[in-house]
Design an enzyme around this catalytic site. Structure first.
Site, PDB file in Angstrom:
ATOM      1  N   ASP A 321      51.728  95.173 -32.974  1.00  0.00           N
ATOM      2  CA  ASP A 321      52.245  93.843 -32.637  1.00  0.00           C
ATOM      3  C   ASP A 321      52.991  93.352 -33.878  1.00  0.00           C
ATOM      4  OD1 ASP A 321      52.465  91.221 -31.423  1.00  0.00           O
ATOM      5  OD2 ASP A 321      50.893  90.611 -32.817  1.00  0.00           O
ATOM      6  N   ASP A 513      46.691  90.937 -32.925  1.00  0.00           N
ATOM      7  CA  ASP A 513      45.789  89.858 -33.328  1.00  0.00           C
ATOM      8  C   ASP A 513      45.758  88.682 -32.353  1.00  0.00           C
ATOM      9  OD1 ASP A 513      48.309  88.708 -33.863  1.00  0.00           O
ATOM     10  OD2 ASP A 513      47.413  87.397 -35.377  1.00  0.00           O
ATOM     11  N   ASP A 517      47.878  90.153 -27.003  1.00  0.00           N
ATOM     12  CA  ASP A 517      47.691  91.572 -27.304  1.00  0.00           C
ATOM     13  C   ASP A 517      46.497  92.176 -26.567  1.00  0.00           C
ATOM     14  OD1 ASP A 517      49.812  91.519 -29.179  1.00  0.00           O
ATOM     15  OD2 ASP A 517      48.460  90.698 -30.695  1.00  0.00           O
TER      16      ASP A 517
END
Length: 616
Positions: A321, A513, A517
């Site tokens: 990410d 995080d 996600d």
């Protein structure tokens, strides 16, 4: 295993050693084996083997099947029956030493993991209408206010509503640099208040706090076994019966067909019990797994059990990410452009004054960048959610943020350049004409390029997935050293891409995080959450980087590979020793003392080899 139990077990082994030494000394003095020497060997056997015998009997009752502990007790008793008192005592002694080493690995792991279970205090100071009262944390509710004094730990997840201070977040993240917190800032249970008393409003049920998520994670880590460990345990059950039947057959059939004298056949049967026991094989997996978990926990990498480490073998791709993972999640001003026909110093002072009235992260970055500018007095501002700030000074109307306006040709070229680089833009607008802008970018984490380079050296593909637009994604990927990226991703897009990647290349690890996600983390073969992530990502992940360091990624991959190498070494070595000793015994070429030393020595070597994983 508790520290007290480990001390008792170690003490028993030490006493057993003393009795054996005393027995050997008396035996050498007398030149024989009188009854009191036999008693000393017997005491050594009883004291040294008590813990293992108890463990084996309880496990046999629970599982309704024999185990390696029972097998070793039978072998030692057999040695005593044939008059090999010293060999029986030494057999149990070495077996107990291997048990202590394995218990040490277990204790070391539990120490590293359970230290995380003491992150938050049990009580808090509840603050109601100016009155303080001490209450159990479990009795607090969302909205309750608590006072946290200097030196105390934050009892809850919440936000500061009065006061400002610096917090030591090392119990959570392992990072010892204090973090400044002011009114409105979020705080986590377990952090230590090191400057001033503050009042914190509880924003989360204590049962759902980040600390509680970590505690649940730790408990799962202690319970989960690797697939190899489970397989070895299954094999052990059947193998123990095979060794016992083989030993009995060796005692019965050779004398029956006059191949061997009864005494010799019985002796060799006892040797079968000794050298055929899968002690070293059983010890090949667990100490290695426990040592690896301990090593990771010491680095503030929380792994949800040995199975997760085993699953990392054969990893083909890592999906990153962007915000909060590749980047810090904190925007930084990279440039402020103003039209040449404007008073730049006045605009900067005005920008500082206006943005200071907002708590938006971009505004905070701007004011931090312009902290040396002068604040203009008597300016009334208004914040428009999702847009930015407005202000009126005399006949001029000012706006900063994302408002529609005429784009002046005086700084249009710089604006287009900033957009191509993927920068976030705050427009500076005077009377509906853009006369300047602020360019901000999310800063790349330190060592990201080293991480992606390390992954490339490990033949692991790196991919960046982000919800940002194409230009930003391309710029970040280029700076991070990632060749493949996908922009404009929704949460379901990330999960779909992970599935595609699994189909195309194989095993995939996802690291993120945020709540967006979570679907991808759950879809990936291994999910990794940054420690500052959301509850959902922490719950979904298999691994948590509690210190938020992206460089933990190659560390944990290399640790898993080391664990696999050492496990394979242990299995090959232990099975080779058993096979060699069994074959040698068939031809009567091995005596019981040598069998005891070779077999139990191999167990100790296997465990010592595994304990190497505690370090580096």
């Amino acid at each position: 295993m508790s520290k007290k139990q480990l001390i008792i077990e170690t003490g028993s082994v030490a006493i057993s050693v003393i009795f054996i030494i005393a027995a050997f000394i008396l035996q050498s003095i007398t030149g024989a084996t009188p009854w009191y020497v036999i008693v000393l060997f017997g005491l050594s056997f009883a004291i040294g083997g008590f813990a293992k015998a108890k463990e084996g009997i309880l496990a046999t009752i629970k599982d309704k099947s024999l185990n390696v502990e029972i097998l070793m007790i039978l072998a030692a008793l057999g040695a005593f029956i044939v008059g090999s008192y010293s060999e029986g005592a030494i057999l149990i002694l070495i077996f107990s030493i291997s048990g202590v080493l394995e218990s040490y690995a277990t204790s070391k792991t539990e120490k590293e993991l359970t230290s995380l279970l003491e992150l938050a205090p049990k009580t808090a100071i509840l603050y109601i209408d100016g009155k303080e009262s001490e209450v159990e944390i479990e009795n607090l509710h969302i909205g309750d206010q608590v006072i946290v004094k200097v030196g105390q730990q934050m009892p809850v997840d919440g936000k500061i509503i009065k006061g400002e201070t610096s917090l030591d977040q090392s119990p959570i993240t392992g990072e010892f640099i204090p973090v400044y917190k002011k009114i409105g800032d979020e705080v986590f249970a377990g952090s230590i208040n090191i400057e001033q008393t503050v009042i914190v409003e509880t924003t989360k049920d204590p049962k759902e706090s980040v600390v509680q998520k970590i505690i649940t994670f730790v408990q799962e880590a202690q319970e989960n076994k690797t697939e190899s460990q489970t397989l070895i345990n299954k094999i052990e059950k059947y193998y123990v019966y095979f060794v016992i039947l083989f030993a009995i057959s060796f005692m019965i059939f050779p004398p029956l067909f006059n191949w061997l004298p009864a005494k010799e056949a019985f002796r060799r049967g006892i040797v079968v019990l000794v050298v055929g026991s899968p002690c070293a094989l059983v010890a090949s997996i667990t100490p290695a797994m426990l040592s690896s978990l301990s090593n990771a926990a010491r680095k503030r990498i929380l792994v949800k059990g040995g199975k997760t480490l085993e699953d990392m073998i054969g990893l083909k791709a890592v999906v990153f990410d962007k915000t909060g993972t590749i980047t810090t999640g904190t925007p930084k001003v990279v440039d402020i452009i103003t039209a040449k026909d404007q008073d730049r110093d006045y605009i900067l002072n005005l920008l500082y004054t206006i943005e200071k009235q907002s708590n938006h992260p971009l505004a905070n970055s701007v004011t931090a960048h312009l902290e040396k500018q002068k604040e203009i007095d008597n300016i009334n501002t208004n914040e428009i959610s999702g847009r930015g700030m407005t202000a009126t000074i005399g006949e001029d109307h000012w706006k900063t943020g994302k408002f529609e306006s005429k784009v002046t040709t005086k700084c249009n070229r710089e604006l287009q350049s900033a957009k191509v680089k993927g920068h976030s833009i705050i427009y500076i607008i005077k009377n509906d004409e853009m006369i300047g802008f602020v360019a901000l970018t999310d800063t790349i984490r330190d060592n990201v390029q080293e991480v992606t380079k390390a992954l490339k050296n490990l033949n692991i593909k790196s991919v960046l997935l982000t919800g940002d637009h194409e230009d930003t994604a391309k710029a970040i990927a280029l700076e991070a050293g990632i060749e493949t990226y996908l922009a404009n991703c929704l949460p379901e897009d990330k999960a779909d891409y992970v599935k595609k990647l699994q189909k195309d290349v194989g095993k995939v690890l996802m690291i993120g995080d945020g709540i967006n996600d979570a679907p991808a983390l759950a879809t990936a073969d291994i999910g990794v959450a940054m420690g500052a992530g959301t509850d959902v990502s922490l719950e979904t992940a298999d691994i948590v980087f509690m210190n938020n360091n992206i460089e933990n990624l190659p560390k944990i991959i290399n640790l898993s590979r080391r664990m696999r190498r050492i496990t394979i070494q242990n299995v090959i070595f232990s099975t080779s020793v058993i096979a060699l000793l069994m074959i040698t015994n068939l031809f009567g070429k091995i005596e019981l003392p040598l069998g005891v030393v070779a077999h139990e020595g191999s167990t100790i070597l296997v465990i010592l080899n595994s304990l190497r994983l505690l370090f580096k």
